[in-house]
Design a protein around this motif. Sequence first.
Motif, short mmCIF file in Angstrom:
data_model
loop_
_atom_site.label_atom_id
_atom_site.label_comp_id
_atom_site.label_asym_id
_atom_site.label_seq_id
_atom_site.Cartn_x
_atom_site.Cartn_y
_atom_site.Cartn_z
N SER A 113 45.24 47.40 43.28
CA SER A 113 45.99 47.98 44.39
C SER A 113 45.21 49.08 45.10
N MET A 114 44.20 49.64 44.39
CA MET A 114 43.42 50.74 44.95
C MET A 114 41.97 50.61 44.52
N GLY A 115 41.09 51.38 45.21
CA GLY A 115 39.70 51.50 44.78
C GLY A 115 39.57 52.74 43.91
N GLY A 116 38.35 53.31 43.84
CA GLY A 116 38.13 54.57 43.11
C GLY A 116 38.40 54.45 41.62
N ARG A 117 38.56 55.60 40.98
CA ARG A 117 38.77 55.61 39.53
C ARG A 117 40.07 54.93 39.14
N THR A 118 41.08 55.09 40.02
CA THR A 118 42.36 54.43 39.74
C THR A 118 42.17 52.92 39.64
N GLY A 119 41.33 52.37 40.54
CA GLY A 119 41.04 50.94 40.51
C GLY A 119 40.32 50.52 39.25
N VAL A 120 39.39 51.36 38.79
CA VAL A 120 38.66 51.07 37.55
C VAL A 120 39.63 50.99 36.37
N TYR A 121 40.53 51.97 36.27
CA TYR A 121 41.50 51.96 35.17
C TYR A 121 42.46 50.77 35.28
N GLU A 122 42.77 50.37 36.52
CA GLU A 122 43.62 49.20 36.73
C GLU A 122 42.98 47.96 36.13
N VAL A 123 41.67 47.82 36.33
CA VAL A 123 40.94 46.67 35.77
C VAL A 123 41.10 46.63 34.25
N ILE A 124 40.97 47.81 33.62
CA ILE A 124 41.11 47.89 32.17
C ILE A 124 42.52 47.47 31.74
N LYS A 125 43.53 48.00 32.43
CA LYS A 125 44.91 47.71 32.05
C LYS A 125 45.26 46.24 32.25
N ARG A 126 44.68 45.63 33.26
CA ARG A 126 44.99 44.23 33.55
C ARG A 126 44.36 43.27 32.55
N GLY A 127 43.46 43.78 31.72
CA GLY A 127 42.84 42.93 30.70
C GLY A 127 41.68 42.09 31.22
N THR A 128 41.17 42.43 32.40
CA THR A 128 40.07 41.63 32.97
C THR A 128 38.82 41.73 32.11
N VAL A 129 38.59 42.91 31.55
CA VAL A 129 37.41 43.09 30.69
C VAL A 129 37.53 42.15 29.48
N ASP A 130 38.76 41.99 28.96
CA ASP A 130 38.97 41.10 27.83
C ASP A 130 38.55 39.67 28.17
N LYS A 131 38.77 39.29 29.42
CA LYS A 131 38.41 37.93 29.83
C LYS A 131 36.90 37.77 29.92
N VAL A 132 36.21 38.88 30.22
CA VAL A 132 34.75 38.83 30.33
C VAL A 132 34.12 38.71 28.95
N TYR A 133 34.60 39.47 27.99
CA TYR A 133 34.20 39.24 26.60
C TYR A 133 35.40 39.50 25.71
N MET A 134 35.57 38.61 24.80
CA MET A 134 36.77 38.43 24.01
C MET A 134 37.74 39.60 23.98
N GLU A 135 37.41 40.70 23.33
CA GLU A 135 38.34 41.82 23.30
C GLU A 135 37.57 43.12 23.41
N ASN A 136 38.12 44.04 24.18
CA ASN A 136 37.45 45.31 24.39
C ASN A 136 38.25 46.44 23.77
N ARG A 137 37.56 47.32 23.05
CA ARG A 137 38.22 48.41 22.35
C ARG A 137 39.05 49.29 23.27
#
Length: 356
Positions: free
Chosen positions: A235-259
Motif C-alpha cells: 500500500s506504501m513505499g518506504g520503510r512501511t512498504g518494506v515491513y509490509e513485504v515481511i508481514k505478507r510472507g513474500t520473503v517466505d515464498k522466496v525461500y522456504m521460511e524466514n526467521r
Amino acid sequence: MEILEEKPKEGMVKIKVETLDDLWHLYHIISEGDIVYAKTLRKQAQRSDSLRPERVEVIPVFLGVKAEKISLHRFANQLRITGPIIYTSRDDVPLGKYHTIAVESGTIITIQKERWRPHHIERIKEAVEASKRAKVMIVAIEDGEAEIAIVREYGLDFIASIRHNLGGKRYNVKREEEEKKFFHDVAKTMLELFEREKIERAIVAGPGFYKEDFVKFLKENYPELAKKVVTDDTSMGGRTGVYEVIKRGTVDKVYMENRVSKEIKLVEKVIEEIAKNGLVAYGLKEVEEAINYGAVDTLLVLDELLKGENREKIEDLMELARNLRANVVVVSSEHEGGDKLKALGGIAALLRFKIK
C-alpha cells in the motif's frame, strides 16, 4: 557459520565465522563467564635503554579469555570479547591481564561453557542452516523514492535510501529524464549490494504500477539483474512498504521460511489474542504461571532478556517450557516485532488453554 569440532564432555565447540549474521548469533550465544579461545594479536612493550622510548610490538598469540564484556559492533562487522587471559601459547604474555578478542568474518574461535543451554545449541544450528539459504533484498519503490533493506537473521538491515525530485506531471519530458536517472541510481545500488553481500534474490515492492515501470526498465537496461527480481504489491513505499513485504510472507515464498517473518507474525498473533482477551499471557509473572500450569503452546522471549539480570531465571523457564512440549522462540530486538514484544515486558506466550 561452520562447526569445525565439538567436544561435548569438555563443553567446547569450535566454529568458523562466515557472515555478519554469525556475529549476531554469537553475541547471543557467548555469555559472561564463558571462555573463548582464538588466534589474536597482542601489543607487547619492549624495554630499551633509558635514552629511547619503549617500543610496542604487536605479536600473534593463541589466547583463552574469560568473557566479561561481549559487544557487537555492527558497522565495523566485529564482535569483541573482553576479559582476563586464562590461557596463552606464549610465556611472555602474562595470565590475568585483560585482552579483547575481535571476531570477524573468517575468524575461528572455540567457545567453552560450563553449561550449554538448549537455546544456545538451537542458535548454532540456526546459524549453520541460515548460511545455506539465499540472501534476500527488499526494494520498496514509489514516485522517486526507494528504500533498500537486506533481510538478515536478526532483522531488517536498512542499507540505502534513494530520493530524486522528479518534478511535475506524470508524462512531462523532464520528469521522464529524471525518472530514468533515479531508476539507474537504484539499479546501480542494487548491483553493488548483490556483489558485496552475495545476495541471490530481490523483491521489488510498492503501490500501483510504479514498481512495474521500474522492473520494465531493469529488463531493458539491466537484464541480468531483472532475472533475479520478483515483485509484490504494497500500500506504501518506504520503510512501511518494506515491513509490509515481511508481514505478507513474500520473503517466505522466496525461500522456504524466514526467521524475521516468523517472529513478526507470532508477535502479531500475541497482540491479536490480547485484544480479544484470548489464549495469551504476557509479562514475567503471568508467563511463569502459565508455564507451571503446562498451558503454554508457544513461548516468545526477547533476546535482550538473555543478556539481562534475570538471564538464568528466563533460561530455566525456557527449559521448563520445552520439557512441557512448548515451542520456544527467541525474538530479535532488531525489528518491529521485537519492539512490540519489549512493550509487553519482553516475554509472552500463546496458550493451549486459559488458566484463569
